[in-house]
Design a protein around this motif. Structure first.
Motif, PDB file in Angstrom:
ATOM      1  N   THR A 187     -32.059   7.392 -18.492  1.00 31.30           N
ATOM      2  CA  THR A 187     -32.611   6.051 -18.332  1.00 31.30           C
ATOM      3  C   THR A 187     -32.023   5.400 -17.085  1.00 31.30           C
ATOM      4  OG1 THR A 187     -30.888   5.175 -19.766  1.00 31.30           O
ATOM      5  CG2 THR A 187     -32.966   5.753 -20.793  1.00 31.30           C
ATOM      6  N   PRO A 188     -32.469   5.775 -15.913  1.00 29.87           N
ATOM      7  CA  PRO A 188     -31.906   5.185 -14.699  1.00 29.87           C
ATOM      8  C   PRO A 188     -32.209   3.698 -14.628  1.00 29.87           C
ATOM      9  CG  PRO A 188     -33.883   6.431 -14.194  1.00 29.87           C
ATOM     10  CD  PRO A 188     -33.571   6.694 -15.630  1.00 29.87           C
ATOM     11  N   ALA A 189     -31.258   2.935 -14.128  1.00 26.76           N
ATOM     12  CA  ALA A 189     -31.462   1.504 -13.985  1.00 26.76           C
ATOM     13  C   ALA A 189     -32.434   1.236 -12.849  1.00 26.76           C
ATOM     14  CB  ALA A 189     -30.127   0.817 -13.708  1.00 26.76           C
ATOM     15  N   VAL A 190     -33.267   0.197 -13.018  1.00 28.99           N
ATOM     16  CA  VAL A 190     -34.259  -0.158 -12.026  1.00 28.99           C
ATOM     17  C   VAL A 190     -33.750  -1.351 -11.241  1.00 28.99           C
ATOM     18  CG1 VAL A 190     -36.622  -0.878 -11.654  1.00 28.99           C
ATOM     19  CG2 VAL A 190     -36.064   0.665 -13.543  1.00 28.99           C
ATOM     20  N   SER A 191     -33.638  -1.189  -9.956  1.00 25.75           N
ATOM     21  CA  SER A 191     -33.168  -2.278  -9.113  1.00 25.75           C
ATOM     22  C   SER A 191     -34.245  -3.346  -9.010  1.00 25.75           C
ATOM     23  CB  SER A 191     -32.831  -1.745  -7.717  1.00 25.75           C
ATOM     24  OG  SER A 191     -32.605  -2.808  -6.837  1.00 25.75           O
ATOM     25  N   THR A 192     -33.823  -4.593  -9.015  1.00 20.86           N
ATOM     26  CA  THR A 192     -34.796  -5.678  -8.877  1.00 20.86           C
ATOM     27  C   THR A 192     -35.451  -5.667  -7.510  1.00 20.86           C
ATOM     28  OG1 THR A 192     -33.007  -7.142  -8.187  1.00 20.86           O
ATOM     29  CG2 THR A 192     -33.581  -7.141 -10.513  1.00 20.86           C
ATOM     30  N   GLU A 193     -34.864  -4.979  -6.547  1.00 18.54           N
ATOM     31  CA  GLU A 193     -35.464  -4.916  -5.220  1.00 18.54           C
ATOM     32  C   GLU A 193     -36.693  -4.029  -5.187  1.00 18.54           C
ATOM     33  OE1 GLU A 193     -32.450  -3.625  -2.606  1.00 18.54           O
ATOM     34  OE2 GLU A 193     -31.237  -5.437  -2.769  1.00 18.54           O
ATOM     35  N   THR A 194     -36.852  -3.127  -6.186  1.00 18.03           N
ATOM     36  CA  THR A 194     -37.980  -2.217  -6.205  1.00 18.03           C
ATOM     37  C   THR A 194     -38.974  -2.555  -7.299  1.00 18.03           C
ATOM     38  OG1 THR A 194     -36.772  -0.714  -7.657  1.00 18.03           O
ATOM     39  CG2 THR A 194     -36.602  -0.330  -5.289  1.00 18.03           C
ATOM     40  N   LEU A 195     -38.849  -3.718  -7.927  1.00 21.61           N
ATOM     41  CA  LEU A 195     -39.792  -4.099  -8.966  1.00 21.61           C
ATOM     42  C   LEU A 195     -41.143  -4.406  -8.347  1.00 21.61           C
ATOM     43  CD1 LEU A 195     -37.632  -6.387 -11.267  1.00 21.61           C
ATOM     44  CD2 LEU A 195     -38.156  -3.988 -11.537  1.00 21.61           C
ATOM     45  N   ASP A 196     -42.203  -4.224  -9.147  1.00 25.17           N
ATOM     46  CA  ASP A 196     -43.549  -4.489  -8.694  1.00 25.17           C
ATOM     47  C   ASP A 196     -43.691  -5.969  -8.363  1.00 25.17           C
ATOM     48  OD1 ASP A 196     -46.470  -3.266  -8.760  1.00 25.17           O
ATOM     49  OD2 ASP A 196     -46.553  -5.306  -9.520  1.00 25.17           O
ATOM     50  N   ALA A 197     -44.316  -6.262  -7.217  1.00 21.01           N
ATOM     51  CA  ALA A 197     -44.411  -7.648  -6.758  1.00 21.01           C
ATOM     52  C   ALA A 197     -45.283  -8.492  -7.673  1.00 21.01           C
ATOM     53  CB  ALA A 197     -44.975  -7.683  -5.339  1.00 21.01           C
ATOM     54  N   ASP A 198     -46.211  -7.831  -8.418  1.00 23.16           N
ATOM     55  CA  ASP A 198     -47.120  -8.597  -9.265  1.00 23.16           C
ATOM     56  C   ASP A 198     -46.562  -8.810 -10.669  1.00 23.16           C
ATOM     57  OD1 ASP A 198     -49.870  -6.892  -7.751  1.00 23.16           O
ATOM     58  OD2 ASP A 198     -49.046  -8.854  -7.267  1.00 23.16           O
ATOM     59  N   THR A 199     -46.022  -7.772 -11.258  1.00 18.82           N
ATOM     60  CA  THR A 199     -45.574  -7.869 -12.647  1.00 18.82           C
ATOM     61  C   THR A 199     -44.088  -8.097 -12.779  1.00 18.82           C
ATOM     62  OG1 THR A 199     -45.235  -5.483 -12.804  1.00 18.82           O
ATOM     63  CG2 THR A 199     -47.424  -6.322 -13.334  1.00 18.82           C
ATOM     64  N   HIS A 200     -43.309  -7.953 -11.687  1.00 14.71           N
ATOM     65  CA  HIS A 200     -41.850  -8.099 -11.704  1.00 14.71           C
ATOM     66  C   HIS A 200     -41.196  -7.099 -12.659  1.00 14.71           C
ATOM     67  CE1 HIS A 200     -41.649 -11.805  -9.263  1.00 14.71           C
ATOM     68  NE2 HIS A 200     -42.834 -12.028  -9.792  1.00 14.71           N
ATOM     69  N   THR A 201     -41.884  -6.029 -12.977  1.00 17.36           N
ATOM     70  CA  THR A 201     -41.332  -4.989 -13.839  1.00 17.36           C
ATOM     71  C   THR A 201     -41.739  -3.639 -13.290  1.00 17.36           C
ATOM     72  OG1 THR A 201     -43.279  -5.088 -15.249  1.00 17.36           O
ATOM     73  CG2 THR A 201     -41.394  -6.424 -15.918  1.00 17.36           C
ATOM     74  N   LEU A 202     -40.927  -2.632 -13.574  1.00 24.18           N
ATOM     75  CA  LEU A 202     -41.267  -1.298 -13.101  1.00 24.18           C
ATOM     76  C   LEU A 202     -40.504  -0.259 -13.901  1.00 24.18           C
ATOM     77  CD1 LEU A 202     -43.048   0.010 -11.000  1.00 24.18           C
ATOM     78  CD2 LEU A 202     -41.115   0.123  -9.484  1.00 24.18           C
ATOM     79  N   PRO A 203     -40.985   0.061 -15.091  1.00 23.50           N
ATOM     80  CA  PRO A 203     -40.316   1.106 -15.859  1.00 23.50           C
ATOM     81  C   PRO A 203     -40.615   2.470 -15.258  1.00 23.50           C
ATOM     82  CG  PRO A 203     -42.256   0.348 -17.022  1.00 23.50           C
ATOM     83  CD  PRO A 203     -42.127  -0.506 -15.801  1.00 23.50           C
ATOM     84  N   VAL A 204     -39.622   3.145 -14.763  1.00 24.94           N
ATOM     85  CA  VAL A 204     -39.813   4.414 -14.068  1.00 24.94           C
ATOM     86  C   VAL A 204     -39.151   5.533 -14.847  1.00 24.94           C
ATOM     87  CG1 VAL A 204     -39.335   5.686 -11.951  1.00 24.94           C
ATOM     88  CG2 VAL A 204     -39.898   3.264 -11.852  1.00 24.94           C
ATOM     89  N   VAL A 205     -39.902   6.569 -15.123  1.00 25.16           N
ATOM     90  CA  VAL A 205     -39.321   7.792 -15.650  1.00 25.16           C
ATOM     91  C   VAL A 205     -39.128   8.785 -14.514  1.00 25.16           C
ATOM     92  CG1 VAL A 205     -39.689   9.738 -17.193  1.00 25.16           C
ATOM     93  CG2 VAL A 205     -40.284   7.439 -17.937  1.00 25.16           C
ATOM     94  N   ARG A 206     -40.140   8.911 -13.678  1.00 23.80           N
ATOM     95  CA  ARG A 206     -40.014   9.724 -12.472  1.00 23.80           C
ATOM     96  C   ARG A 206     -40.590   8.944 -11.309  1.00 23.80           C
ATOM     97  NH1 ARG A 206     -42.140  15.670 -12.912  1.00 23.80           N
ATOM     98  NH2 ARG A 206     -41.150  15.665 -10.868  1.00 23.80           N
ATOM     99  N   PRO A 207     -39.991   9.016 -10.147  1.00 25.10           N
ATOM    100  CA  PRO A 207     -40.501   8.240  -9.011  1.00 25.10           C
ATOM    101  C   PRO A 207     -41.827   8.792  -8.518  1.00 25.10           C
ATOM    102  CG  PRO A 207     -38.722   9.691  -8.314  1.00 25.10           C
ATOM    103  CD  PRO A 207     -38.782   9.787  -9.819  1.00 25.10           C
ATOM    104  N   ALA A 208     -42.480   8.015  -7.664  1.00 23.16           N
ATOM    105  CA  ALA A 208     -43.761   8.431  -7.104  1.00 23.16           C
ATOM    106  C   ALA A 208     -43.598   9.709  -6.302  1.00 23.16           C
ATOM    107  CB  ALA A 208     -44.318   7.323  -6.212  1.00 23.16           C
ATOM    108  N   PRO A 209     -44.582  10.607  -6.362  1.00 22.94           N
ATOM    109  CA  PRO A 209     -44.493  11.845  -5.576  1.00 22.94           C
ATOM    110  C   PRO A 209     -44.422  11.533  -4.086  1.00 22.94           C
ATOM    111  CG  PRO A 209     -46.290  11.940  -7.177  1.00 22.94           C
ATOM    112  CD  PRO A 209     -45.819  10.533  -7.153  1.00 22.94           C
ATOM    113  N   LEU A 210     -43.575  12.248  -3.386  1.00 27.76           N
ATOM    114  CA  LEU A 210     -43.418  12.057  -1.946  1.00 27.76           C
ATOM    115  C   LEU A 210     -44.482  12.872  -1.223  1.00 27.76           C
ATOM    116  CD1 LEU A 210     -41.798  10.802   0.343  1.00 27.76           C
ATOM    117  CD2 LEU A 210     -40.306  12.815   0.301  1.00 27.76           C
ATOM    118  N   ARG A 211     -45.381  12.188  -0.537  1.00 22.58           N
ATOM    119  CA  ARG A 211     -46.456  12.848   0.199  1.00 22.58           C
ATOM    120  C   ARG A 211     -46.548  12.248   1.595  1.00 22.58           C
ATOM    121  NH1 ARG A 211     -45.787  15.730  -3.328  1.00 22.58           N
ATOM    122  NH2 ARG A 211     -47.262  16.776  -4.736  1.00 22.58           N
ATOM    123  N   HIS A 212     -47.165  13.002   2.512  1.00 22.47           N
ATOM    124  CA  HIS A 212     -47.286  12.578   3.898  1.00 22.47           C
ATOM    125  C   HIS A 212     -48.738  12.719   4.343  1.00 22.47           C
ATOM    126  CE1 HIS A 212     -43.099  13.990   3.377  1.00 22.47           C
ATOM    127  NE2 HIS A 212     -42.802  12.959   4.172  1.00 22.47           N
TER     128      HIS A 212
END
Length: 667
Positions: A136-161
Motif C-alpha cells: 500500500t504505497p502512500a500517495v503524495s498530495t502532489e500527484t493527486l488528480d486535479a479534479d477529484t483530489h484523490t488517486l488510489p494507485v495500485v500500479r502506476p501508469a504504463p510508461l510509453r513514448h
C-alpha cells in the motif's frame, strides 16, 4: 492422580473471579498494541469504512484522501483466520483433563505474549520494507488528480513514448494528458489509417476492471452524439481504451476562453447536450463527470460528448444519484457559457469561481445582458430553492422538457451589407452599320466651353438640322436591319440562321423552353431513415409558385454520407408517363441533389425503402447550389421522378436540414 490425569482443583471465589477476567478480557498491554497496529490513525485522510473519496463531493475538492484498501492490516494484527490453527494455540486433545484456573490464566498469558511479539514484528517489517514489498504505497498530495483530489494507485501508469505501437496496430503520436494512474494519447490506427484517442492503464490497477466494463458498455450505446468507443482490451499488463478522434473539434473550455457565449449558441449547446444525456439515461448509461473538457463542438456546429462512463470509471466516481449528478453538471456548463464564471467557489477550467458567501444566484444577477429564459433555467437546475418559487429541475428528462417548452432562441440576423454606390451613367451602346451584334466603344464627347449668348441662336438652329439628319439615318439603318433579318430567316421553320463570319464568333441562342408539366402528387421519400413522413403538411409549399415558402426535411444530427444515412428526397408523380427534359429546383441554402427516374412503363409508385430506391437505378442528372436545373443526359420518359438530396446545409437551430422552395418539371 494414579491414572495420569489432572484433578479438578476446588477454587475459591477469588480464583473464580481471576478465571473470569482471564477468559473474557485480554490484557491491557495486548489491547493497546493491537490498536496501534490494526486501527488506522484518526485524521482527515482516514475513512473507517474503507471507502474512497472519488464521489461527487470529491469533485468540489473537499473529499477525503482516497487510500487503497489494505487487507494486510488484519494480517499485521496477527489474528488467524477462522478455523486456522496457530503454534500459540495447540490442538485440543480429548484425553486431557480440565485445567485449573491458574493453569488457564498461564496459558492465556503465554498466548497473548506470543501474539504481541508477532504483531510487533509485523509492524517493524512493514516500516522497513522497500517499495517492492509495500503493498500500500502512500500517495503524495502532489500527484493527486486535479479534479477529484484523490488517486488510489495500485500500479502506476504504463510508461510509453511517442512512436510506441500497442496491440500491433495503434501508434502513439502525442500525449494529451498524464496522471499517476493513466495516460491519454492521440494515436494513429495503422490498419485503418485514421486518428484515434487512446487511454492507457496498468492491468494491475484496481480500477482496470471497472474501466473495461464501462468502456464496453459505452461502446454499446452507439449514439452519434457521443464520441464512440472503438475498442477496450486487456493485453498482458496493459489495459487500453480506443475512442473516436474528432479533428477540428474544440472543447467548451476553449470556446469560453474568449468570453461568454451568445444566447443562441448557449441555447444550442444546452439543448444538444441535454438531449444526448437524456437518451443515455434512458438506456441505463450515465456520464458522471461532464465538464467543459468533455463537451466538443465540431466544425459543423454539432456538439459531441466525450468520456461517457469511462472518465468516471478512471477516477472511481460513484454512480449514486446519477441523474442529479449529470443534470447539475449541465447546469454548471450553461452557467459558465452565460456568465464566463464557474458557478462554485473554486476556480476551474480557466474560469473564476463565485465568492464563497454569495450562494446560488441566477446568471443574470452576475452578468448584465444574460438571456432571461436561460438564466431562469440555470437557476432551476443549480438552486435547491429557485427564485420565484419555480420548480427545481433534478433529472435530464425534466430539463429536456423545460427546454422544449422555451421559446426558441433564433440566430441573430447578419448585419446588412453597406449600401452600394450608384454606378456612373453611361451612354447607350452603339451598333456598327450592317452588324447588329457588334458593339462599338462609346463615343467620348469632348468637353467644350460654354457658348456665348451671341452663338446660342445659331446653335439651336444647327441642333434642329442635326436632329433631323440623325432621325433619317436611324430610319435607314432600321430598315436595312429588318431586310437583313428577313433574308436570313428560313421560311419553312421560322428558325434564325446565322451565316457568315459571325457564326464562328458568337454562340447560338438558347433553344425553346419546354412546356411545364403538371405534378399530380408529391410525397416524402425517406428510404433510409425513420418511418414517419417528413412534414407532409408543408408539401404544397414546394409547388405553390412562391420561393419564399418551402418544404423542409427533418433535422439531422449528422450530414448525409457519414454512415448515418445517404440522403432523403421527394417522390414526384406526373400522373402518367411523360417525356422529361429538365427539372428546375429552388432551395433555401446550398444543396446537393440527384435526379432519378423510374423505368419506363412503371405504373406503381416505388416504395420508400432500400428496394424502392434501387428500382430507380443510377442518377440521370446531378447538381448543387441554391438554384439548380437538372437536365438528363439522355431522353427520359417516366411517370415517377425522385429528387434525392445528398447534401443539405446546417440548420440555424442546430444540426442539418434541407428546404425545397420550388419544383418545376418541363418536357
Amino acid at each position: 492422580m494414579a491414572d495420569g490425569t489432572k484433578a479438578v482443583v476446588d477454587t475459591s471465589a477469588a480464583d473464580e473471579a481471576a478465571l473470569a477476567m482471564a477468559v473474557d478480557e485480554p490484557s491491557d498491554d495486548l489491547g493497546s498494541e493491537a490498536d496501534d497496529v490494526a486501527a488506522p490513525a484518526d485524521g482527515p485522510g482516514t475513512d473507517p469504512a474503507g471507502a474512497t473519496g472519488d464521489g461527487p463531493d470529491a469533485e468540489a475538492g473537499d473529499g477525503p484522501d482516497d487510500r487503497p484498501d489494505d487487507d494486510s492490516r488484519d494480517d499485521a494484527a496477527g489474528e488467524p483466520a477462522e478455523g486456522e490453527q496457530t503454534e500459540d494455540e495447540p490442538a485440543e486433545e480429548e484425553s486431557t483433563a480440565p485445567l485449573s484456573a491458574v493453569e488457564i490464566a498461564a496459558e492465556l498469558a503465554a498466548g497473548a505474549a506470543g501474539r504481541k511479539a508477532k504483531a510487533a514484528a509485523a509492524a517493524k517489517a512493514r516500516r522497513t520494507a522497500g517499495p517492492e514489498q509495500d503493498r500500500t504505497p502512500a500517495v503524495s498530495t502532489e500527484t493527486l488528480d486535479a479534479d477529484t483530489h484523490t488517486l488510489p494507485v495500485v500500479r502506476p501508469a504504463p510508461l510509453r513514448h511517442s512512436g510506441d505501437v500497442i496491440s500491433g496496430r495503434y501508434r502513439l503520436e502525442e500525449c494529451i494528458s498524464q496522471s499517476e494512474s493513466f495516460s491519454s494519447w492521440r494515436a494513429v490506427d495503422e490498419k485503418l489509417r485514421r486518428a484515434v484517442g487512446v487511454h492507457l492503464l496498468a492491468a494491475g490497477h484496481r480500477r482496470a476492471k471497472a474501466v473495461l466494463t464501462a468502456a464496453r458498455s459505452a461502446a454499446l450505446l452507439n449514439d452519434p452524439r457521443f464520441v464512440q468507443v472503438l475498442d477496450a482490451v486487456q493485453e498482458g499488463d496493459l489495459v487500453y481504451v480506443i475512442r473516436e478522434w474528432l479533428p477540428g473539434a474544440q472543447d467548451l473550455a476553449g470556446l469560453l476562453a474568449g468570453g461568454p457565449m451568445e444566447p443562441h449558441d448557449a441555447y444550442q449547446m444546452v439543448r444538444q447536450v441535454t438531449d444526448a444525456i437524456t437518451a443515455a439515461h434512458q438506456r441505463g448509461q450515465a456520464h458522471l463527470r461532464l465538464t467543459p473538457k468533455c463537451v466538443l463542438r465540431t466544425e459543423s456546429g454539432q456538439y459531441r460528448i466525450n468520456g461517457i462512463a469511462v472518465d468516471a470509471a478512471l477516477r472511481g466516481l460513484s454512480a449514486d444519484d446519477a441523474e442529479r449528478t449529470d443534470v447539475r453538471a449541465i447546469g454548471a456548463l450553461l452557467y459558465a457559457a452565460l456568465t464566463h464564471r464557474w458557478p462554485f467557489p473554486e476556480d476551474r477550467y480557466d474560469l473564476q469561481g463565485l465568492p464563497k458567501d454569495l450562494g446560488c444566484v441566477p446568471p443574470d444577477q452576475v452578468k448584465a445582458g444574460v438571456h432571461k429564459g436561460l438564466s431562469e433555467l440555470t437557476a432551476r437546475i443549480l438552486c435547491d430553492n429557485p427564485p420565484g418559487h419555480k420548480e427545481p429541475i433534478t433529472t435530464p428528462g425534466q430539463l429536456a422538457k423545460a427546454i422544449a417548452l422555451m421559446p426558441k432562441i433564433r440566430q441573430p440576423e447578419p448585419p446588412a451589407p453597406p449600401a452600394l454606390r450608384p454606378l456612373p451613367a453611361t451612354a447607350p451602346p452603339r451598333y456598327a452599320a450592317g452588324r447588329p451584334t457588334q458593339v462599338l466603344p462609346p463615343v467620348v464627347e469632348p468637353t467644350l466651353p460654354a457658348p456665348s449668348p451671341r452663338r446660342r441662336r445659331g446653335l439651336r438652329t444647327a441642333g434642329k438640322w442635326t436632329a433631323s439628319v440623325l432621325a433619317l439615318a436611324a430610319i435607314a439603318v432600321g430598315s436595312w436591319q429588318l431586310v437583313d433579318h428577313l433574308n436570313h430567316t428560313d421560311a419553312s421553320t421560322g428558325d434564325h440562321v446565322t451565316t457568315g463570319p459571325t457564326a464562328a464568333s458568337h454562340s447560338p441562342l438558347p433553344g425553346p423552353v419546354g412546356a411545364k408539366l403538371t405534378i399530380t402528387n408529391l410525397a416524402p421519400f425517406n428510404a433510409y431513415g425513420e418511418t414517419k413522413a417528413e412534414h407532409v403538411s408543408e408539401l404544397p409549399l414546394a409547388t405553390d409558385g412562391n420561393p419564399a415558402t418551402a418544404w423542409s426535411t427533418q433535422s439531422y444530427i449528422d450530414p448525409f454520407g457519414t454512415g448515418y444515412r445517404p440522403g432523403t428526397g421527394l417522390l414526384v408523380d406526373l400522373g402518367s408517363e411523360r417525356p422529361v427534359g429538365s427539372v428546375d429546383l429552388q432551395f433555401v441554402g446550398d444543396h446537393k441533389v440527384e435526379l432519378r427516374a423510374a423505368p419506363a412503363g412503371t405504373t406503381a409508385a416505388p416504395t420508400a425503402d432500400d428496394a424502392g430506391f434501387r428500382s430507380f437505378g443510377p442518377a440521370v442528372a446531378t447538381g448543387s447550389g441554391a438554384t439548380v436545373t437538372l437536365k438528363p443526359s439522355a431522353p427520359v420518359s417516366t411517370r415517377y421522378l425522385l429528387i434525392w438530396l445528398t447534401g443539405v446545409p446546417t440548420d440555424p437551430e442546430g444540426g442539418y436540414r434541407g428546404k425545397v422552395a420550388e419544383i418545376q418539371v418541363r418536357s
